[in-house]
Design a protein around this motif. Structure first.
Motif, mmCIF file in Angstrom:
data_model
loop_
_atom_site.group_PDB
_atom_site.id
_atom_site.type_symbol
_atom_site.label_atom_id
_atom_site.label_comp_id
_atom_site.label_asym_id
_atom_site.label_seq_id
_atom_site.Cartn_x
_atom_site.Cartn_y
_atom_site.Cartn_z
ATOM 1 N N ARG A 17 68.781 63.492 90.492
ATOM 2 C CA ARG A 17 70.027 62.955 89.945
ATOM 3 C C ARG A 17 70.672 63.887 88.935
ATOM 4 N N SER A 18 69.981 64.971 88.607
ATOM 5 C CA SER A 18 70.538 65.933 87.657
ATOM 6 C C SER A 18 69.976 67.313 87.942
ATOM 7 N N LEU A 19 70.711 68.320 87.535
ATOM 8 C CA LEU A 19 70.293 69.710 87.683
ATOM 9 C C LEU A 19 70.350 70.389 86.317
ATOM 10 N N PRO A 20 69.486 71.352 86.044
ATOM 11 C CA PRO A 20 68.425 71.839 86.925
ATOM 12 C C PRO A 20 67.316 70.818 87.100
ATOM 13 N N VAL A 21 66.520 70.998 88.152
ATOM 14 C CA VAL A 21 65.441 70.069 88.467
ATOM 15 C C VAL A 21 64.280 70.236 87.482
ATOM 16 N N GLU A 22 63.737 69.104 87.027
ATOM 17 C CA GLU A 22 62.516 69.121 86.221
ATOM 18 C C GLU A 22 61.319 69.012 87.161
ATOM 19 N N LEU A 23 60.436 69.984 87.105
ATOM 20 C CA LEU A 23 59.275 70.013 87.992
ATOM 21 C C LEU A 23 58.090 70.570 87.221
ATOM 22 N N SER A 24 56.914 70.054 87.510
ATOM 23 C CA SER A 24 55.702 70.580 86.877
ATOM 24 C C SER A 24 54.548 70.457 87.849
ATOM 25 N N GLY A 25 53.496 71.204 87.570
ATOM 26 C CA GLY A 25 52.332 71.135 88.433
ATOM 27 C C GLY A 25 51.432 72.341 88.245
ATOM 28 N N LYS A 26 50.349 72.348 88.979
ATOM 29 C CA LYS A 26 49.441 73.485 89.004
ATOM 30 C C LYS A 26 50.258 74.729 89.294
ATOM 31 N N GLU A 27 50.068 75.781 88.521
ATOM 32 C CA GLU A 27 50.989 76.913 88.545
ATOM 33 C C GLU A 27 51.173 77.513 89.934
ATOM 34 N N GLU A 28 50.077 77.679 90.678
ATOM 35 C CA GLU A 28 50.196 78.320 91.985
ATOM 36 C C GLU A 28 50.939 77.455 92.999
ATOM 37 N N ILE A 29 51.001 76.138 92.739
ATOM 38 C CA ILE A 29 51.775 75.237 93.609
ATOM 39 C C ILE A 29 53.224 75.194 93.155
ATOM 40 N N ALA A 30 53.430 74.994 91.854
ATOM 41 C CA ALA A 30 54.786 74.838 91.326
ATOM 42 C C ALA A 30 55.646 76.070 91.551
ATOM 43 N N ARG A 31 55.058 77.257 91.447
ATOM 44 C CA ARG A 31 55.878 78.474 91.549
ATOM 45 C C ARG A 31 56.466 78.661 92.938
ATOM 46 N N SER A 76 45.852 63.291 108.647
ATOM 47 C CA SER A 76 45.217 63.570 107.357
ATOM 48 C C SER A 76 46.244 64.097 106.367
ATOM 49 N N LEU A 77 46.114 63.690 105.112
ATOM 50 C CA LEU A 77 47.029 64.150 104.080
ATOM 51 C C LEU A 77 46.831 65.640 103.800
ATOM 52 N N LYS A 78 47.941 66.343 103.657
ATOM 53 C CA LYS A 78 47.890 67.758 103.289
ATOM 54 C C LYS A 78 48.490 68.012 101.915
ATOM 55 N N ALA A 79 49.437 67.147 101.495
ATOM 56 C CA ALA A 79 50.127 67.360 100.224
ATOM 57 C C ALA A 79 50.768 66.060 99.767
ATOM 58 N N VAL A 80 51.017 65.965 98.462
ATOM 59 C CA VAL A 80 51.656 64.791 97.869
ATOM 60 C C VAL A 80 52.737 65.260 96.913
ATOM 61 N N LEU A 81 53.838 64.517 96.861
ATOM 62 C CA LEU A 81 54.917 64.782 95.911
ATOM 63 C C LEU A 81 55.256 63.492 95.192
ATOM 64 N N LEU A 82 55.249 63.528 93.864
ATOM 65 C CA LEU A 82 55.587 62.373 93.033
ATOM 66 C C LEU A 82 56.926 62.593 92.352
ATOM 67 N N ARG A 83 57.775 61.563 92.378
ATOM 68 C CA ARG A 83 58.974 61.533 91.527
ATOM 69 C C ARG A 83 58.778 60.436 90.501
ATOM 70 N N TYR A 84 58.824 60.806 89.229
ATOM 71 C CA TYR A 84 58.763 59.829 88.140
ATOM 72 C C TYR A 84 60.045 59.998 87.335
ATOM 73 N N TYR A 85 60.969 59.021 87.458
ATOM 74 C CA TYR A 85 62.315 59.150 86.930
ATOM 75 C C TYR A 85 62.938 60.441 87.476
ATOM 76 N N ASP A 86 63.243 61.415 86.617
ATOM 77 C CA ASP A 86 63.905 62.642 87.081
ATOM 78 C C ASP A 86 62.965 63.840 87.104
ATOM 79 N N SER A 87 61.664 63.586 87.115
ATOM 80 C CA SER A 87 60.683 64.666 87.094
ATOM 81 C C SER A 87 59.811 64.615 88.341
ATOM 82 N N TYR A 88 59.451 65.784 88.862
ATOM 83 C CA TYR A 88 58.691 65.876 90.113
ATOM 84 C C TYR A 88 57.380 66.638 89.894
ATOM 85 N N ILE A 89 56.318 66.174 90.592
ATOM 86 C CA ILE A 89 55.034 66.863 90.564
ATOM 87 C C ILE A 89 54.515 66.986 91.995
#
Length: 262
Positions: free
Chosen positions: A86-100, A52-65
Protein backbone atom coordinates in the motif's frame (compact mmCIF):
# COMPACT_ATOMS: atom_id res chain seq x y z
CA UNK A 1 2.64 -22.79 -7.40
CA UNK A 2 2.08 -19.92 -4.96
CA UNK A 3 -1.19 -19.59 -3.07
CA UNK A 4 -2.60 -18.00 0.05
CA UNK A 5 -2.33 -20.25 3.10
CA UNK A 6 -5.23 -21.07 5.42
CA UNK A 7 -5.67 -22.71 8.80
CA UNK A 8 -5.98 -26.06 7.01
CA UNK A 9 -2.31 -25.67 6.04
CA UNK A 10 -1.14 -24.89 9.56
CA UNK A 11 0.39 -28.24 10.49
CA UNK A 12 2.47 -28.34 7.31
CA UNK A 13 3.41 -24.66 7.66
CA UNK A 14 4.51 -25.07 11.28
CA UNK A 15 6.67 -28.09 10.50
CA UNK A 16 8.24 -26.18 7.62
CA UNK A 17 9.03 -23.11 9.76
CA UNK A 18 10.46 -25.24 12.56
CA UNK A 19 13.42 -26.00 10.29
CA UNK A 20 14.78 -22.60 11.32
CA UNK A 21 12.80 -21.53 14.42
CA UNK A 22 14.98 -18.58 15.44
CA UNK A 23 15.05 -16.88 12.04
CA UNK A 24 11.33 -17.64 11.62
CA UNK A 25 10.24 -16.31 15.01
CA UNK A 26 8.39 -13.33 13.52
CA UNK A 27 6.44 -15.47 11.07
CA UNK A 28 5.70 -18.12 13.72
CA UNK A 29 4.71 -15.50 16.29
CA UNK A 30 2.38 -13.62 13.95
CA UNK A 31 0.67 -16.80 12.77
CA UNK A 32 0.19 -18.06 16.33
CA UNK A 33 -1.14 -14.67 17.45
CA UNK A 34 -3.31 -13.67 14.49
CA UNK A 35 -3.88 -16.77 12.37
CA UNK A 36 -4.56 -16.73 8.64
CA UNK A 37 -7.69 -14.57 8.42
CA UNK A 38 -6.73 -11.22 9.98
CA UNK A 39 -7.31 -8.28 7.66
CA UNK A 40 -3.84 -6.85 8.41
CA UNK A 41 -2.00 -10.12 7.75
CA UNK A 42 -1.57 -12.51 4.83
CA UNK A 43 0.52 -15.67 4.52
CA UNK A 44 1.40 -17.20 1.16
CA UNK A 45 3.23 -20.42 0.39
CA UNK A 46 5.09 -21.77 -2.62
CA UNK A 47 4.57 -25.49 -3.23
CA UNK A 48 6.45 -27.93 -5.43
CA UNK A 49 4.85 -30.49 -7.74
CA UNK A 50 4.45 -32.95 -4.86
CA UNK A 51 2.58 -30.49 -2.66
CA UNK A 52 5.52 -29.81 -0.35
CA UNK A 53 6.20 -26.29 0.87
CA UNK A 54 9.26 -24.60 -0.58
CA UNK A 55 8.86 -21.03 0.70
CA UNK A 56 6.61 -18.77 2.79
CA UNK A 57 5.86 -15.04 2.56
CA UNK A 58 4.23 -13.09 5.39
CA UNK A 59 2.58 -9.68 5.14
CA UNK A 60 2.04 -7.98 8.49
CA UNK A 61 0.39 -4.60 7.86
CA UNK A 62 2.83 -2.96 5.39
CA UNK A 63 5.86 -5.13 6.14
CA UNK A 64 6.90 -8.37 4.40
CA UNK A 65 9.07 -11.31 5.51
CA UNK A 66 10.05 -14.10 3.07
CA UNK A 67 11.57 -17.42 4.10
CA UNK A 68 12.95 -20.34 2.11
CA UNK A 69 15.61 -22.91 3.01
CA UNK A 70 16.68 -23.16 -0.63
CA UNK A 71 15.77 -21.89 -4.09
CA UNK A 72 12.37 -20.23 -4.36
CA UNK A 73 10.25 -18.18 -6.76
CA UNK A 74 11.50 -14.71 -5.87
CA UNK A 75 9.84 -13.27 -8.99
CA UNK A 76 6.47 -14.68 -7.94
CA UNK A 77 6.80 -13.34 -4.40
CA UNK A 78 7.90 -9.95 -5.76
CA UNK A 79 4.75 -9.79 -7.92
CA UNK A 80 2.59 -10.52 -4.86
CA UNK A 81 4.31 -7.80 -2.88
CA UNK A 82 3.83 -5.24 -5.69
CA UNK A 83 0.13 -6.19 -5.93
CA UNK A 84 -0.53 -5.86 -2.19
CA UNK A 85 1.88 -3.13 -0.99
CA UNK A 86 0.00 0.00 0.00
CA UNK A 87 3.04 2.26 0.11
CA UNK A 88 6.47 2.62 -1.46
CA UNK A 89 9.27 1.97 -0.88
CA UNK A 90 8.45 -1.54 0.30
CA UNK A 91 9.32 -2.52 3.87
CA UNK A 92 10.90 -5.98 3.84
CA UNK A 93 13.07 -7.94 6.24
CA UNK A 94 14.45 -11.42 6.58
CA UNK A 95 17.49 -13.64 6.60
CA UNK A 96 20.05 -11.66 4.63
CA UNK A 97 20.69 -14.20 1.89
CA UNK A 98 16.93 -14.46 1.24
CA UNK A 99 16.02 -10.79 1.55
CA UNK A 100 18.76 -9.55 -0.78
CA UNK A 101 17.17 -11.48 -3.67
CA UNK A 102 14.48 -8.77 -3.75
CA UNK A 103 16.92 -5.87 -4.15
CA UNK A 104 16.70 -5.96 -7.97
CA UNK A 105 13.04 -6.93 -8.00
CA UNK A 106 11.36 -4.32 -5.78
CA UNK A 107 11.64 -0.64 -4.81
CA UNK A 108 12.94 -1.24 -1.29
CA UNK A 109 13.73 1.16 1.51
CA UNK A 110 17.21 1.80 2.87
CA UNK A 111 19.02 -1.38 3.89
CA UNK A 112 20.27 -2.09 7.38
CA UNK A 113 22.15 -5.32 8.11
CA UNK A 114 22.21 -6.67 11.66
CA UNK A 115 23.85 -9.58 13.42
CA UNK A 116 21.28 -12.18 14.48
CA UNK A 117 22.05 -14.19 17.60
CA UNK A 118 20.44 -16.67 19.95
CA UNK A 119 21.11 -17.90 23.48
CA UNK A 120 20.83 -21.61 24.23
CA UNK A 121 21.91 -21.60 27.90
CA UNK A 122 21.36 -19.36 30.91
CA UNK A 123 24.70 -20.26 32.52
CA UNK A 124 26.26 -16.87 31.76
CA UNK A 125 23.05 -14.88 32.24
CA UNK A 126 22.57 -16.12 35.79
CA UNK A 127 25.93 -14.59 36.70
CA UNK A 128 24.91 -11.18 35.31
CA UNK A 129 21.55 -10.73 37.04
CA UNK A 130 23.07 -9.10 40.12
CA UNK A 131 20.99 -7.81 43.00
CA UNK A 132 18.87 -5.34 41.02
CA UNK A 133 15.10 -5.30 41.48
CA UNK A 134 13.92 -6.15 37.96
CA UNK A 135 10.16 -5.61 37.64
CA UNK A 136 7.59 -6.84 35.12
CA UNK A 137 5.64 -4.09 33.34
CA UNK A 138 1.86 -4.16 33.25
CA UNK A 139 -0.82 -2.23 31.39
CA UNK A 140 -0.31 0.80 33.62
CA UNK A 141 3.31 0.99 32.48
CA UNK A 142 2.73 1.23 28.71
CA UNK A 143 3.14 5.00 28.54
CA UNK A 144 6.19 4.87 30.83
CA UNK A 145 7.85 2.38 28.44
CA UNK A 146 7.17 4.56 25.40
CA UNK A 147 8.33 7.67 27.26
CA UNK A 148 11.63 5.98 28.19
CA UNK A 149 12.24 4.90 24.60
CA UNK A 150 11.56 8.44 23.37
CA UNK A 151 14.22 9.74 25.75
CA UNK A 152 16.85 7.51 24.11
CA UNK A 153 18.58 9.40 21.26
CA UNK A 154 19.55 6.18 19.45
CA UNK A 155 15.91 5.02 19.26
CA UNK A 156 13.54 5.73 16.38
CA UNK A 157 10.22 5.51 18.22
CA UNK A 158 7.46 5.50 15.63
CA UNK A 159 4.00 7.07 16.14
CA UNK A 160 2.49 3.57 16.05
CA UNK A 161 4.82 2.24 18.79
CA UNK A 162 2.25 2.47 21.58
CA UNK A 163 -0.53 0.75 19.60
CA UNK A 164 1.81 -2.03 18.53
CA UNK A 165 2.99 -2.58 22.11
CA UNK A 166 -0.61 -2.76 23.36
CA UNK A 167 -1.58 -5.22 20.61
CA UNK A 168 1.44 -7.40 21.42
CA UNK A 169 0.58 -7.40 25.12
CA UNK A 170 -3.03 -8.31 24.33
CA UNK A 171 -1.86 -11.40 22.42
CA UNK A 172 0.77 -12.33 25.04
CA UNK A 173 3.46 -12.00 22.36
CA UNK A 174 5.42 -9.37 24.28
CA UNK A 175 6.56 -8.53 27.79
CA UNK A 176 8.72 -5.79 29.27
CA UNK A 177 11.04 -5.94 32.27
CA UNK A 178 12.39 -2.76 33.81
CA UNK A 179 14.34 -1.13 36.64
CA UNK A 180 13.23 2.07 38.28
CA UNK A 181 14.88 4.63 40.52
CA UNK A 182 12.85 7.01 42.71
CA UNK A 183 9.70 5.88 40.92
CA UNK A 184 11.09 6.62 37.45
CA UNK A 185 11.65 3.90 34.85
CA UNK A 186 15.35 4.19 33.95
CA UNK A 187 16.08 0.97 32.04
CA UNK A 188 14.00 -1.59 30.21
CA UNK A 189 14.00 -4.40 27.69
CA UNK A 190 11.08 -6.06 25.94
CA UNK A 191 10.29 -9.13 23.93
CA UNK A 192 8.54 -9.17 20.57
CA UNK A 193 7.02 -11.97 18.51
CA UNK A 194 6.99 -14.33 21.50
CA UNK A 195 5.74 -17.70 20.39
CA UNK A 196 5.80 -21.31 21.54
CA UNK A 197 9.42 -21.76 20.38
CA UNK A 198 11.25 -18.45 20.64
CA UNK A 199 11.18 -14.73 21.42
CA UNK A 200 13.01 -11.66 20.15
CA UNK A 201 14.51 -9.33 22.75
CA UNK A 202 14.06 -5.71 21.66
CA UNK A 203 14.00 -2.20 23.03
CA UNK A 204 17.02 -2.64 25.32
CA UNK A 205 17.58 0.84 26.69
CA UNK A 206 18.90 2.83 29.64
CA UNK A 207 18.34 6.49 30.43
CA UNK A 208 21.56 8.36 29.63
CA UNK A 209 22.20 9.47 33.21
CA UNK A 210 21.96 5.89 34.50
CA UNK A 211 24.24 4.13 32.02
CA UNK A 212 27.25 2.11 33.06
CA UNK A 213 25.54 0.62 36.13
CA UNK A 214 24.71 -2.79 34.62
CA UNK A 215 20.95 -2.21 34.53
CA UNK A 216 20.38 -3.29 30.91
CA UNK A 217 22.57 -6.38 31.31
CA UNK A 218 20.61 -7.42 34.40
CA UNK A 219 17.27 -6.99 32.64
CA UNK A 220 18.35 -8.94 29.54
CA UNK A 221 19.84 -11.65 31.79
CA UNK A 222 16.50 -12.08 33.58
CA UNK A 223 14.67 -12.23 30.26
CA UNK A 224 17.09 -14.93 29.06
CA UNK A 225 16.61 -17.01 32.21
CA UNK A 226 12.81 -16.70 32.20
CA UNK A 227 12.43 -17.42 28.47
CA UNK A 228 14.65 -20.50 28.56
CA UNK A 229 12.78 -21.75 31.64
CA UNK A 230 9.59 -21.52 29.53
CA UNK A 231 11.18 -23.44 26.66
CA UNK A 232 11.58 -20.38 24.43
CA UNK A 233 14.81 -19.54 22.61
CA UNK A 234 15.90 -15.92 23.31
CA UNK A 235 17.06 -14.12 20.15
CA UNK A 236 18.16 -10.59 19.37
CA UNK A 237 19.70 -8.29 16.75
CA UNK A 238 22.63 -5.96 17.13
CA UNK A 239 24.90 -3.86 14.93
CA UNK A 240 26.87 -2.05 17.63
CA UNK A 241 30.11 -3.90 18.50
CA UNK A 242 29.94 -2.71 22.12
CA UNK A 243 26.42 -4.11 22.45
CA UNK A 244 27.58 -7.31 20.78
CA UNK A 245 30.28 -7.83 23.39
CA UNK A 246 27.71 -7.45 26.17
CA UNK A 247 25.32 -9.94 24.55
CA UNK A 248 28.12 -12.44 23.96
CA UNK A 249 29.05 -12.15 27.64
CA UNK A 250 25.45 -13.08 28.46
CA UNK A 251 25.74 -16.26 26.38
CA UNK A 252 24.41 -15.16 22.97
CA UNK A 253 26.06 -16.56 19.83
CA UNK A 254 25.85 -15.09 16.31
CA UNK A 255 24.03 -17.38 13.88
CA UNK A 256 23.78 -15.19 10.79
CA UNK A 257 22.69 -11.84 9.41
CA UNK A 258 19.27 -10.17 9.25
CA UNK A 259 18.47 -7.54 6.63
CA UNK A 260 15.90 -4.79 7.03
CA UNK A 261 14.73 -2.45 4.23
CA UNK A 262 12.79 0.60 5.44
Amino acid sequence: MIRRLTKEDHEQVFLFLQQDPSFNLFIIGDIESFGYDADFQDVWGQFDGNGSLKAVLLRYYDSYIPYAPGDFDADGFARLIRETARSLPVELSGKEEIARQFEERLPLGAKRTLYFCECRTDECARQEMGAFAVKTAGWADVDRIIDLRRRIPEFDTRPTARDMLVKAMETNSARTYYIEQDGKMVAAASTAAENSLSAMIVGVCTDQEHRGKGYASAIVAKLVCDLLAEGKMPCLFYDNPDAGRIYHRLGFCDIGLWAMYR
